[in-house]
Design a protein around this motif. Sequence first.
Motif, PDB file in Angstrom:
ATOM      1  N   GLU A  75      59.800  10.861 -55.894  1.00  0.00           N
ATOM      2  CA  GLU A  75      59.414  11.455 -57.156  1.00  0.00           C
ATOM      3  C   GLU A  75      57.990  11.074 -57.193  1.00  0.00           C
ATOM      4  O   GLU A  75      57.505  11.049 -58.584  1.00  0.00           O
ATOM      5  CB  GLU A  75      60.347  10.843 -58.085  1.00  0.00           C
ATOM      6  CG  GLU A  75      61.774  11.146 -57.855  1.00  0.00           C
ATOM      7  CD  GLU A  75      61.787  12.820 -58.238  1.00  0.00           C
ATOM      8  OE1 GLU A  75      61.162  13.574 -59.084  1.00  0.00           O
ATOM      9  OE2 GLU A  75      62.591  13.492 -57.409  1.00  0.00           O
ATOM     10  N   GLU A  76      57.125  10.474 -56.266  1.00  0.00           N
ATOM     11  CA  GLU A  76      55.816  10.039 -56.377  1.00  0.00           C
ATOM     12  C   GLU A  76      54.880  10.585 -55.276  1.00  0.00           C
ATOM     13  O   GLU A  76      55.493  11.208 -54.399  1.00  0.00           O
ATOM     14  CB  GLU A  76      55.798   8.366 -56.316  1.00  0.00           C
ATOM     15  CG  GLU A  76      56.397   7.771 -57.372  1.00  0.00           C
ATOM     16  CD  GLU A  76      56.304   6.186 -56.948  1.00  0.00           C
ATOM     17  OE1 GLU A  76      55.808   5.553 -57.919  1.00  0.00           O
ATOM     18  OE2 GLU A  76      56.628   5.812 -55.803  1.00  0.00           O
ATOM     19  N   PRO A  92      53.149  10.268 -60.597  1.00  0.00           N
ATOM     20  CA  PRO A  92      54.554  11.072 -60.296  1.00  0.00           C
ATOM     21  C   PRO A  92      54.112  12.337 -60.007  1.00  0.00           C
ATOM     22  O   PRO A  92      53.334  12.941 -60.239  1.00  0.00           O
ATOM     23  CB  PRO A  92      55.137  10.883 -61.903  1.00  0.00           C
ATOM     24  CG  PRO A  92      54.048  10.436 -62.673  1.00  0.00           C
ATOM     25  CD  PRO A  92      52.789   9.760 -61.853  1.00  0.00           C
ATOM     26  N   VAL A  93      55.320  12.853 -59.512  1.00  0.00           N
ATOM     27  CA  VAL A  93      55.331  14.349 -58.950  1.00  0.00           C
ATOM     28  C   VAL A  93      54.980  15.150 -60.357  1.00  0.00           C
ATOM     29  O   VAL A  93      55.677  14.707 -61.349  1.00  0.00           O
ATOM     30  CB  VAL A  93      56.683  14.666 -58.173  1.00  0.00           C
ATOM     31  CG1 VAL A  93      56.660  16.334 -57.998  1.00  0.00           C
ATOM     32  CG2 VAL A  93      56.872  13.952 -56.918  1.00  0.00           C
TER      33      VAL A  93
END
Length: 108
Positions: A75-76, A92-93
Amino acid sequence: MPPTFDPEGGASDNIAYFDEVVRSHIAAGGDMSNATIVSLLTSAGWTAGQLEVTPDGTPLGNATDTVSFAALMGEECIVGQWNGEYTSAVFPVLSSGTCLIGTPHRVG
C-alpha cells in the motif's frame, strides 16, 4: 551492515536499500535514463510490474530536467527523483492504484 532487499516488506522497510542502489549507481557515473533505472531496480530485486517512470525525453527529443521513478510495495510507494540531485520518499499508493501523478509509464 548495508541495507538489503526485503521482498515481503513494505516501502518503508526497503527505502534504505532503494537509496543505496540508486546512490551507488549515480556515484559511479551511471546514466539516469528510464531504461537504465528500470534495469538497475529490476537487477536489485524489484519486478517490472512494481515500477513506474516518468518520461526521460521531450517530444522534440531533448532530455527532461527531472525523472521520477517509483516502486510499488503493498500500500506504499518508494518514489525517487533525479534532477541533478537525488531525493526519495515513501508515499501511500494513490487512489488510481499508481505511485506517480500524471501519466507515468508502467513498466510491467
